[in-house]
Design an enzyme around this catalytic site. Structure first.
Site, PDB file in Angstrom:
ATOM      1  N   ASP A 229      14.950 -35.670 -68.348  1.00  0.00           N
ATOM      2  CA  ASP A 229      13.805 -35.027 -67.713  1.00  0.00           C
ATOM      3  C   ASP A 229      12.773 -34.760 -68.819  1.00  0.00           C
ATOM      4  O   ASP A 229      13.045 -34.928 -70.016  1.00  0.00           O
ATOM      5  CB  ASP A 229      14.214 -33.744 -66.985  1.00  0.00           C
ATOM      6  CG  ASP A 229      13.193 -33.362 -65.911  1.00  0.00           C
ATOM      7  OD1 ASP A 229      12.044 -33.852 -65.969  1.00  0.00           O
ATOM      8  OD2 ASP A 229      13.531 -32.561 -65.017  1.00  0.00           O
TER       9      ASP A 229
HETATM   10  C1  NOJ Z   1       9.944 -32.485 -64.579  1.00  0.00           C
HETATM   11  C2  NOJ Z   1      10.689 -32.459 -63.284  1.00  0.00           C
HETATM   12  O1  NOJ Z   1      11.827 -31.635 -63.411  1.00  0.00           O
HETATM   13  C3  NOJ Z   1      11.124 -33.824 -62.798  1.00  0.00           C
HETATM   14  O2  NOJ Z   1      11.665 -33.685 -61.516  1.00  0.00           O
HETATM   15  C4  NOJ Z   1       9.979 -34.777 -62.825  1.00  0.00           C
HETATM   16  O3  NOJ Z   1      10.370 -36.018 -62.303  1.00  0.00           O
HETATM   17  C5  NOJ Z   1       9.491 -34.900 -64.249  1.00  0.00           C
HETATM   18  N1  NOJ Z   1       9.026 -33.603 -64.705  1.00  0.00           N
HETATM   19  C6  NOJ Z   1       8.377 -35.925 -64.419  1.00  0.00           C
HETATM   20  O4  NOJ Z   1       7.202 -35.447 -63.893  1.00  0.00           O
END
Ligand code: NOJ
Length: 744
Positions: A281
């Site tokens: 993430d």
């Molecule tokens: C953080 C989020 O937790 C995740 O779900 C998302 O896909 C990513 N950022 C990318 O934006």
């Protein structure tokens, strides 16, 4: 174009190659992708390999990095012209010309926005959810996006957590089916079709169990609970062919997921045999420093790669430190090859080497196509849950003049909900607009936005209510109040919305409340101030027409709650499929108002309940009314005694006893009565949407392989334990009479 690119282009040969080679489960694959990845890998320098493992967001000097081969994937670029420009830098300027993988959070639609995933789960209709994901893939891919960070599979049992909006709620089986449907929809029949996008199952794992519902918080999940509850949707979607997986921000038992070798290698690779690509993430590798798990970014890069991560999203730890880590022997080049192979393989599978560029001229043609809007309408129609309908006030088929009020009645941006980056509010049809074509509408907003406390226009609302035959009050949450990092400790209606509802109710006119929200709010007192309530979640682009058709009776509501609705946020986490305690509530408990002054310590009933809110929820999981009524017969079983390799066949007679054609979600639950470890009080095992005309009845049958009753037992083995089971077939998780069966 580089020589290598010409060779690859010849080897792949676009369309013919795709149709011949891409077949199989969801997102059928190029059978030679692994071989091609290996050939390319053999030509790469260490630096080039590490570049492929680096994912960077727009705005971070992408052109330069792409030209140097220092980035493998980009996110948050959606302008096709910009995408082509950075792609051109990668393809034409970097030594090997490896195309970039363009990604984006396409969570519930790209341009055409569907209901938030929690609303989609309320449809209990995998077919419409699959259509929604297909629409998203068609629109997003036309803009050059070939990878979405969806579906979110986090089982979530605490509505304080703002991200409940992004998932399918509290049930692992429902989440599995909805997730599989999305994977099929995104990836289509073949991943290399230009309209397919790679799915990303996230967040692995246990992220939805954040303590206190506070986002990014620690989780306390035992291995058994992880395996029985949180992992099944991931396993289902991994088996369904999901191309990629994202690690989660949280730690489990002290180990952040991005550095969790047990999760990412032992379970994901060795137990499940999954062969897709793992991405972190956003900066979750770097955040292992704040966790106190890594000393610095170099250390976190080492831990993430060694745990099994392939691509680093936005920590820059891989690109900055990986060469040194290899030189010092802290990571092996074999592990780097593993990661890069997974990345390149996906790029080959997606056909990126054949067609790296997006057709700018055609890019917007797919947006908001009539069939996309129709699917979004259908999904919104099926997602609304009717919670109350006193005196059958709905449908409002006889009203001439209606008051439309409330901050969500004409709020196109809010109606799209969280994670709707690319939906354009100009294309949203609000309930106000849709209702105007059905009724003589008096419009008084009452409040500007959901947190508004300015009641100065309530007098006008009251006066308008006096002139109307009925009032429809649109309340709920602005989009920003749910989603990532948007946790709440109080789940009551924000601002003066409850007072608005009460003011309208005092008019004595029939009042319909429509709630648009990213989570189940605590609406007990609001229910008293309306005759009917529709819970619409954030219904997306076509929410207006769908709600207007439900309100006016063109269609009957059929949504069912994918999460338990609480009386009070203090009850959270509260979910239907909980384990029992040794002292379950038995209905004899004394509540706060009835406690005598000076009562003795043990006089109230020593069971598991709250003195103020009692035991039950406001509405159970699976609950939802219809304009029709349905009667259920007693479940019938083909056999009451089954072998462990047998198939349970159960049926129930369902009758529409109302006077309107309507759809009921028939739900089958099972309880394993005694286990080697305590088992949930019941678990959803099957469901089906059944449409019946007035007076029509039908036997609804289900088949359930007994093997699906397996769970992780005392020895941490996944087995079906012989013994007695209860089975219910009903319209929600709290109804129905159980029948018993035995597994030998
Ligand atoms: C953080 C989020 O937790 C995740 O779900 C998302 O896909 C990513 N950022 C990318 O934006």
């Amino acid at each position: 174009m580089k020589t290598y690119m010409r060779n690859i282009a010849l080897a792949c040969c676009a369309a013919a190659f795709c149709t011949v080679s891409c077949s199989g489960p969801s997102g059928g694959r190029d059978a030679d992708a692994g071989k091609k990845a290996d050939e390319l890998l053999a030509r790469m320098t260490l630096r080039e390999k590490i570049g492929q493992m680096n994912q960077v967001s727009g705005g971070y000097g992408l052109m330069d990095m792409a030209a140097k081969g220092e980035v493998g994937s980009i996110l948050n670029c959606v302008d096709p012209v910009e995408i082509n420009a950075v792609q051109k830098a990668a393809v034409e300027q970097s030594r090997l010309g490896i195309p970039l993988l363009v990604s984006r959070d396409v969570i519930h639609g790209f341009r055409t926005i569907f209901p938030i995933p929690l609303g989609q789960a309320a449809t209990f209709d995998p077919a419409i959810v699959e259509r929604g994901a297909r629409v998203a893939a068609v629109e997003a891919s036309a803009s050059g996006i070939r990878w979405t960070f969806s579906p979110m599979l986090d089982v979530a049992r605490d509505p304080r957590w703002g991200r409940v909006a992004e998932g399918s709620g509290e049930d692992p089986y429902l989440a599995s089916l909805m997730g599989e449907a999305m994977v099929r929809g995104y990836q289509g029949d073949s991943l290399c079709s230009r309209s397919s996008i790679a799915a990303c199952i996230k967040h692995f794992a246990g992220y939805g169990a954040a303590e206190g519902g506070r986002d990014y918080n620690s989780t306390m999940i035992s291995e058994r609970s992880l395996r029985n509850t949180y992992l099944p949707p991931f396993k289902a979607c991994a088996d369904a062919g999901a191309a990629t997986l994202m690690t989660s921000f949280n730690e489990i038992d002290g180990v952040p997921s991005t550095g969790n070798r047990w999760l990412l290698k032992d379970i994901l690779r060795d137990e499940w045999g999954w062969e897709g690509m793992v991405v972190t993430d956003w900066n979750s590798a770097g955040e292992m420093i704040a966790h106190g798990f890594s000393r610095d970014l170099e250390h976190s890069a080492e831990q993430a790669l060694n745990a099994g991560v392939d691509m680093d999203m936005m920590s820059f730890g891989f690109i900055s430190h990986m060469e040194k880590l290899v030189a010092e022997g802290r990571v092996s080049e074999d592990d780097i090859d593993r990661a890069v192979r997974n990345i390149l393989k996906l790029k080959f599978e997606l056909g990126l080497f054949d067609s790296p560029y997006v057709d700018v001229e055609a890019s917007a043609a797919a947006d908001y196509a009539p069939e996309h809007l129709e699917a979004a309408y259908q999904c919104a129609l099926e997602s609304a849950v009717l919670l109350k309908n006193e005196g059958s006030v709905l449908p409002l088929d006889n009203a001439g003049t209606v008051l439309v009020t409330g901050p969500l009645a004409d709020a196109p941006y809010e109606q799209m909900g969280t994670w709707a980056f690319d939906g354009q509010k100009e294309h949203v049809v609000t309930p106000l607009a849709a209702l105007r074509s059905r009724y003589d509408v008096i419009w008084e907003p009452g409040l500007e936005y959901s947190r508004d406390t300015d009641k100065s226009s309530f007098a006008r609302v009251r006066a308008a209510a006096a002139k109307a035959d009925a009032a429809i009050v649109f309340v709920g949450e602005e989009a920003i109040l749910s989603g990532e990092a948007h946790s709440l400790s109080d789940l009551c209606m924000q601002g003066s919305q409850s007072e608005l509802l009460r003011a309208v109710h005092e008019s004595g006119k029939p009042v319909v409340a429509v709630v648009m929200a990213g989570r189940p709010l605590t609406i007990e007192r609001d229910l008293e101030n309306c005759d009917a309530m529709l819970y619409a979640f954030h219904p997306g682009t076509m929410g207006g027409p769908a709600l207007a058709d439900l309100i006016s009776g063109k269609a009957s509501p059929s949504g069912k709650l994918p999460m338990t609705m609480l009386r009070h946020a203090g009850q959270a986490p509260f979910y239907y499929n909980h384990n029992n305690t040794g002292r379950p509530c038995n209905g004899t408990e004394t509540l706060l108002a009835d406690i005598p002054v000076g009562a003795g310590q043990t006089s109230l009933g020593c069971t598991s309940y709250y003195l103020d809110t009692g035991y039950g929820p406001l509405f159970p999981f699976g609950y939802g009314l219809s304009y029709a009524s349905f009667s259920y017969g007693k479940p019938e079983l083909e056999s009451f005694s089954l072998e462990r390799d047998g198939i349970l066949r159960a049926s129930v007679r369902l009758e529409n006893t109302g006077d309107m054609t309507a759809t009921e979600v028939v739900q089958l639950y099972v309880q394993d009565i005694v286990g080697s470890v305590v088992r949930p009080v019941k678990e959803l095992r099957r469901f089906e949407r059944v449409t019946l005309a007035p007076g029509e009845s039908r036997a609804v049958g289900f088949e359930l392989p007994v093997s699906e009753l397996a769970f992780w037992n005392a020895e941490m083995e996944h087995v079906v334990e012989p013994g007695d089971f209860r089975l219910w077939i009903a319209g929600d998780s709290a109804s129905g009479e159980p029948v018993l069966f035995t597994v030998r």
